[in-house]
Scaffold this active site. Structure first.
Site, PDB file in Angstrom:
ATOM      1  CE  LYS A  94      -4.029   0.023  -5.613  1.00  0.00           C
ATOM      2  NZ  LYS A  94      -4.112  -1.128  -4.700  1.00  0.00           N
ATOM      3  CG  ASN A  95      -7.769  -0.459  -3.970  1.00  0.00           C
ATOM      4  OD1 ASN A  95      -6.846  -1.125  -4.462  1.00  0.00           O
ATOM      5  ND2 ASN A  95      -7.565   0.408  -2.987  1.00  0.00           N
ATOM      6  CB  CYS A 110       1.433  -1.479   0.352  1.00  0.00           C
ATOM      7  SG  CYS A 110       1.453  -0.771  -1.279  1.00  0.00           S
ATOM      8  NE  ARG A 153      -2.617  -4.128   3.911  1.00  0.00           N
ATOM      9  CZ  ARG A 153      -2.644  -3.782   2.627  1.00  0.00           C
ATOM     10  NH1 ARG A 153      -1.540  -3.742   1.928  1.00  0.00           N
ATOM     11  NH2 ARG A 153      -3.782  -3.466   2.045  1.00  0.00           N
ATOM     12  CG  ASP A 163      -5.613   3.739   0.024  1.00  0.00           C
ATOM     13  OD1 ASP A 163      -4.873   3.307   0.924  1.00  0.00           O
ATOM     14  OD2 ASP A 163      -6.428   3.025  -0.585  1.00  0.00           O
ATOM     15  NE  ARG A 217       1.473  -3.359  -5.743  1.00  0.00           N
ATOM     16  CZ  ARG A 217       1.140  -2.808  -4.574  1.00  0.00           C
ATOM     17  NH1 ARG A 217       2.056  -2.299  -3.810  1.00  0.00           N
ATOM     18  NH2 ARG A 217      -0.095  -2.796  -4.167  1.00  0.00           N
TER      19      ARG A 217
END
Ligand code: EPU
Length: 423
Positions: A22-23, A118, A123, A307, A400
């Site tokens: 994903k990232n 999220c 952030r 994560d 997601r």
């Protein structure tokens, strides 16, 4: 109202194929804008974050075509028509922040509302915007819209990051591909997806060296051509299934992975008593004996990833001795703990940075709510271990970032399904 229903206490057994990261995908898809030509991306995970980003690309005139299996995306940014990303696209995912670097590289300017994503901490984006400013851009934010412009073009510069931020490292790297001269990012993030994005850009003709190390050097080039690129496997998805194997006392092989990316987890699983066997592109997890607790401290790569912190803490709940988990990256990543208490982990004791887990908890099924992607994964894992039925709400968070979570867990023998409108 949609939720995931798990009947716990089934040992998982078998092999599961891991999707693309994903990232990495969420950085590489926006980065494809920098190329004025066609990019073909393979091993793209079929997840909502990717869908959101391709929708955003289409909204500015970039053609995105998916293969039938949804894992190859052809991105044609030849006729891109705008440097402005709309509100719903910016807010649909945190990774929309990569449009800042990509559109700045392509047009010398970009406008976008602050990204969503999220809720795991504050952030901020100061490292990103400071990096763009060091390259010669002006950054302003008014009425929630970030505007960045480099009227005289971008120029290479030396940028030191106060902490090795993944997003800032990648964003500055993308922005700097055409910057005149050389850009040096010091104290850069070293995560595998940083390296993957650099490899992708290099395949298109960029000159980036040092990705995966402390300092990344980018020598500006005049243009990027098109090309094909295969995205690396998802280290966090792989880790989640390794922990699923362990928490159910099962025997699970995760395949299509890079075992080196899993080292921090592998080492902790071995420390608590899990048998982990590495293959060339797979890792097998088996539980032969009762597991004991340990200490986890999240850190930037190659440290233990934030994560995987919620998933690992959930596994530690069923271990026979005490554990302590310290979260060093995000200040609000223990929200799932209140939900674990509903499942019977009564004496879990958290403060802002750390969590004490007495262990030996017998979890019993309950209704729980995911507050973010990895919290959701942790609650599904808890459901797999718990006696009776667990309903995990907030499935949109899981969509997601996990491709076909229910299908993959079912194929390993989990009793799990998605319930929509009571069915
Ligand atoms: N930070 C700042 N200022 C900045 C940027 C970051 O203070 O301008 C701080 C953050 O507050 C945090 C630390 O630096 O304390 C690290 O944040 P980082 O920038 O590395 O995180 P990110 O880019 O926002 C990415 C992943 C996250 C993952 C983190 C850490 C994407 C789209 N997101 O976020 O992934 O947790 O790196 O590895 O790549 C997830 O997949 O569930 C997820 C949250």
């Amino acid at each position: 109202m949609e939720y995931i229903l798990v009947n716990g206490e089934n040992k998982l057994n078998g092999t599961v194929d891991i999707s693309g990261a994903k990232n990495a995908a969420v950085a590489i898809i926006p980065a494809a804008i920098a190329s004025g030509s066609v990019c073909v991306l393979e091993n793209v995970p079929y997840i909502e974050d990717v869908v959101s980003l391709t929708n955003a690309l289409e909204s500015i005139g970039v053609k995105c075509e998916r293969s039938n299996d949804n894992h190859t995306i052809t991105i044609d940014a030849t006729n891109i028509k705008s440097h402005i990303i709309g509100d719903k696209f910016a807010k649909s995912t945190r990774a929309s922040y990569y449009f800042l670097g990509a559109l700045l590289a392509r047009f010398g300017k970009v406008e976008m509302p602050a990204p969503g994503g999220c809720v795991i901490g504050s952030r901020p984006m100061g490292y990103h915007t400071r990096g763009f400013e060091m390259l010669g851009a002006t950054c302003t934010q008014e009425h929630g819209i970030i505007k960045i412009e480099a009227k005289d073009g971008l120029k290479g510069s030396k940028i030191y990051l106060d902490t090795p931020s993944v997003g800032a490292t990648i964003n500055i790297m993308i922005a700097a591909v055409f910057a005149k001269g050389t850009t040096l990012i010091e104290n850069a993030a070293k995560e595998p997806h940083v390296v993957d994005t650099a490899n992708f850009l290099n395949k298109l003709g960029a000159k980036i060296s040092g990705a995966g190390m402390d300092a990344i050097r980018i020598t500006g080039v005049a243009e990027l051509h098109g090309g094909e690129y295969t995205i690396i496997p998802d280290q966090i998805e792989a880790g989640t299934y390794m922990i699923a194997g362990a928490i159910t006392g099962g025997d699970v092989t995760v395949r299509n992975i890079i075992p080196k990316h899993m080292e921090s987890l592998t080492s902790k699983l071995r420390e608590i008593g899990v048998t982990v066997t590495e293959g060339l592109d797979s890792v097998r997890v088996q539980v032969m004996n009762p597991l004991k607790g340990c200490e986890i401290k999240t850190a930037v790569y190659p440290g233990f990833p934030t994560d995987l912190q919620p998933q690992m803490a959930t596994l530690l709940c069923i271990c026979t001795t005490r554990s302590m988990v310290t979260e060093n990256i995000f200040e609000d990543r223990f929200r799932y703990v209140d939900e674990l208490r509903r499942l019977g982990c009564g004496t879990l004791n958290k403060n802002v940075q750390s969590l004490i887990i007495d262990g030996n908890y017998t979890m019993t099924g309950a209704k729980v709510e995911a507050s973010d992607l990895r919290a959701g994964a942790a609650l599904v894992l808890a459901g797999l271990a718990a006696k009776g039925q667990t309903s995990v709400f907030g499935v949109e968070h899981l969509d997601r970032g996990y491709e076909n979570l229910v299908g993959k867990l079912s194929s390993l023998g989990a009793d799990i399904k998605r319930v929509r409108n009571g069915i």
